[in-house]
Design a protein around this motif. Structure first.
Motif, short mmCIF file in Angstrom:
data_model
loop_
_atom_site.label_atom_id
_atom_site.label_comp_id
_atom_site.label_asym_id
_atom_site.label_seq_id
_atom_site.Cartn_x
_atom_site.Cartn_y
_atom_site.Cartn_z
N GLY A 224 -7.22 9.50 -7.66
CA GLY A 224 -6.50 9.11 -8.00
C GLY A 224 -6.08 8.71 -6.76
N VAL A 225 -4.71 9.99 -5.89
CA VAL A 225 -4.12 9.24 -5.18
C VAL A 225 -5.02 9.24 -3.53
CG1 VAL A 225 -2.74 11.37 -4.04
CG2 VAL A 225 -2.47 11.44 -5.67
N THR A 226 -6.40 10.06 -3.73
CA THR A 226 -6.89 9.69 -2.41
C THR A 226 -7.61 8.14 -2.51
OG1 THR A 226 -8.06 12.08 -2.87
CG2 THR A 226 -9.25 10.44 -1.43
N GLU B 241 -6.38 16.12 2.64
CA GLU B 241 -5.58 17.23 1.39
C GLU B 241 -5.99 17.37 0.44
OE1 GLU B 241 -1.64 17.26 2.08
OE2 GLU B 241 -2.00 17.25 4.00
N CYS B 242 -6.50 15.61 -0.19
CA CYS B 242 -6.48 15.40 -1.40
C CYS B 242 -8.13 15.91 -2.07
CB CYS B 242 -6.01 14.04 -1.79
SG CYS B 242 -4.83 13.53 -1.84
N VAL B 243 -9.07 15.46 -1.22
CA VAL B 243 -10.43 15.70 -1.31
C VAL B 243 -10.44 17.59 -1.08
CG1 VAL B 243 -12.77 15.72 -0.40
CG2 VAL B 243 -11.33 13.50 -0.41
N VAL B 244 -9.85 18.09 -0.09
CA VAL B 244 -9.61 19.53 0.34
C VAL B 244 -9.54 19.83 -1.41
CG1 VAL B 244 -9.39 21.62 1.41
CG2 VAL B 244 -9.90 19.28 2.34
N ARG B 245 -7.83 19.73 -1.44
CA ARG B 245 -7.49 20.48 -3.00
C ARG B 245 -8.34 20.27 -4.18
NH1 ARG B 245 -2.99 17.65 -2.87
NH2 ARG B 245 -2.48 18.99 -1.34
N ALA C 137 0.69 -1.02 -0.02
CA ALA C 137 0.09 -0.57 0.20
C ALA C 137 0.64 1.39 -0.47
CB ALA C 137 -1.17 -0.13 1.19
N LEU C 138 2.31 1.22 0.69
CA LEU C 138 3.32 2.25 1.03
C LEU C 138 3.63 2.98 -0.89
CD1 LEU C 138 4.79 2.06 4.15
CD2 LEU C 138 3.14 4.03 3.36
N GLY C 139 3.22 1.24 -1.14
CA GLY C 139 4.21 1.78 -3.17
C GLY C 139 3.30 2.44 -3.96
N ALA C 140 2.04 1.89 -3.39
CA ALA C 140 1.38 2.39 -4.75
C ALA C 140 0.99 3.91 -3.57
CB ALA C 140 -0.14 1.32 -4.07
N ALA C 141 1.30 3.61 -2.81
CA ALA C 141 0.48 5.53 -2.05
C ALA C 141 1.60 6.38 -2.88
CB ALA C 141 0.60 5.52 -0.87
N PRO D 48 -15.66 22.81 -7.05
CA PRO D 48 -16.46 22.55 -5.77
C PRO D 48 -17.77 21.98 -6.25
CG PRO D 48 -16.42 24.12 -6.01
CD PRO D 48 -15.60 23.95 -7.73
N ALA D 49 -17.93 19.99 -5.22
CA ALA D 49 -18.58 19.21 -5.82
C ALA D 49 -18.60 18.23 -5.43
CB ALA D 49 -18.74 19.10 -7.19
N ILE D 50 -19.19 17.19 -4.64
CA ILE D 50 -19.17 16.66 -4.06
C ILE D 50 -19.06 14.63 -4.56
CG2 ILE D 50 -19.96 14.90 -1.54
CD1 ILE D 50 -18.90 18.07 -1.46
N GLU D 51 -17.73 14.54 -4.61
CA GLU D 51 -17.97 13.14 -6.20
C GLU D 51 -17.78 11.77 -4.97
OE1 GLU D 51 -16.79 13.17 -8.31
OE2 GLU D 51 -16.57 15.46 -8.43
N THR D 52 -18.12 10.83 -5.17
CA THR D 52 -18.68 9.68 -4.10
C THR D 52 -17.08 9.20 -3.46
OG1 THR D 52 -20.12 8.70 -5.51
CG2 THR D 52 -19.12 7.87 -4.11
N PHE D 53 -16.99 8.76 -2.77
CA PHE D 53 -16.06 8.95 -1.75
C PHE D 53 -14.98 6.81 -2.29
CE2 PHE D 53 -12.59 6.98 2.00
CZ PHE D 53 -12.29 8.40 1.92
N PRO D 54 -13.66 7.15 -2.80
CA PRO D 54 -13.48 5.56 -3.30
C PRO D 54 -13.76 4.87 -2.47
CG PRO D 54 -11.81 7.38 -3.48
CD PRO D 54 -12.96 7.77 -2.44
#
Length: 149
Positions: free
Chosen positions: A90-92, A116-120, A6-10, A126-132
């Motif tokens: 993608g990063v989220t 941070e990614c979601v806020v950015r 998971a660290l490698g994927a991030a 400004p749209a609420i996306e479905t959480f991954p």
């Protein structure tokens, strides 16, 4: 997925984000360029922390690719925003696996990175996306019912 995977994927997602924001910054001006520069620096700092963490845990961090295939090559401000939002999504998603780690420090790091990614992303569009990983929310507007006769 194990924590080191998971660290490698991030890390891979952060490498791609740094690349994409470099492209966005090179193709924009004004406030959008400033936003892209801030995002570039934030992702670069996270990338560097991930590299250090992987090394500290005895792993070998993957190096970035020399180039990445972008889903959108921005030639307008709207396309630059679209690419940035896709990058942040993608990063989220890449950090999502780390939130399931048994290590509380990794969970906290992943949650903060996702925040941070979601806020950015929201700052850009400004749209609420479905959480991954979550199902798509139904439309909160009730469907019109035909009047009874």
């Amino acid at each position: 997925m194990r924590a080191d995977q998971a660290l490698g994927a991030a890390l891979a997602a952060e490498h791609a984000a740094v690349y994409a924001y470099g492209v966005i910054g090179a193709r924009t001006t004004g406030n959008l360029r400033a936003v892209a520069t801030d995002a570039f620096n934030a992702h670069r700092a996270r990338r560097d922390r991930l590299r250090t963490l992987i090394i500290t845990r005895g792993g070998t961090p993957a190096e970035p690719s020399p180039a990445y295939e972008l889903p959108v090559v921005p030639s307008t401000a709207a396309q630059a925003v679209e690419l940035a939002v896709l990058v942040e999504r993608g990063v989220t998603g890449a950090y999502l696996e780390l939130t399931a780690s048994e290590d509380p420090a990794l969970r906290k790091m992943a949650a903060l990175a996702m925040q941070e990614c979601v806020v950015r992303s929201y700052g850009l569009r400004p749209a609420i996306e479905t959480f991954p990983g979550m199902p798509v929310r139904p439309d909160p507007t009730p469907a019109a019912t035909p009047p009874s006769s």
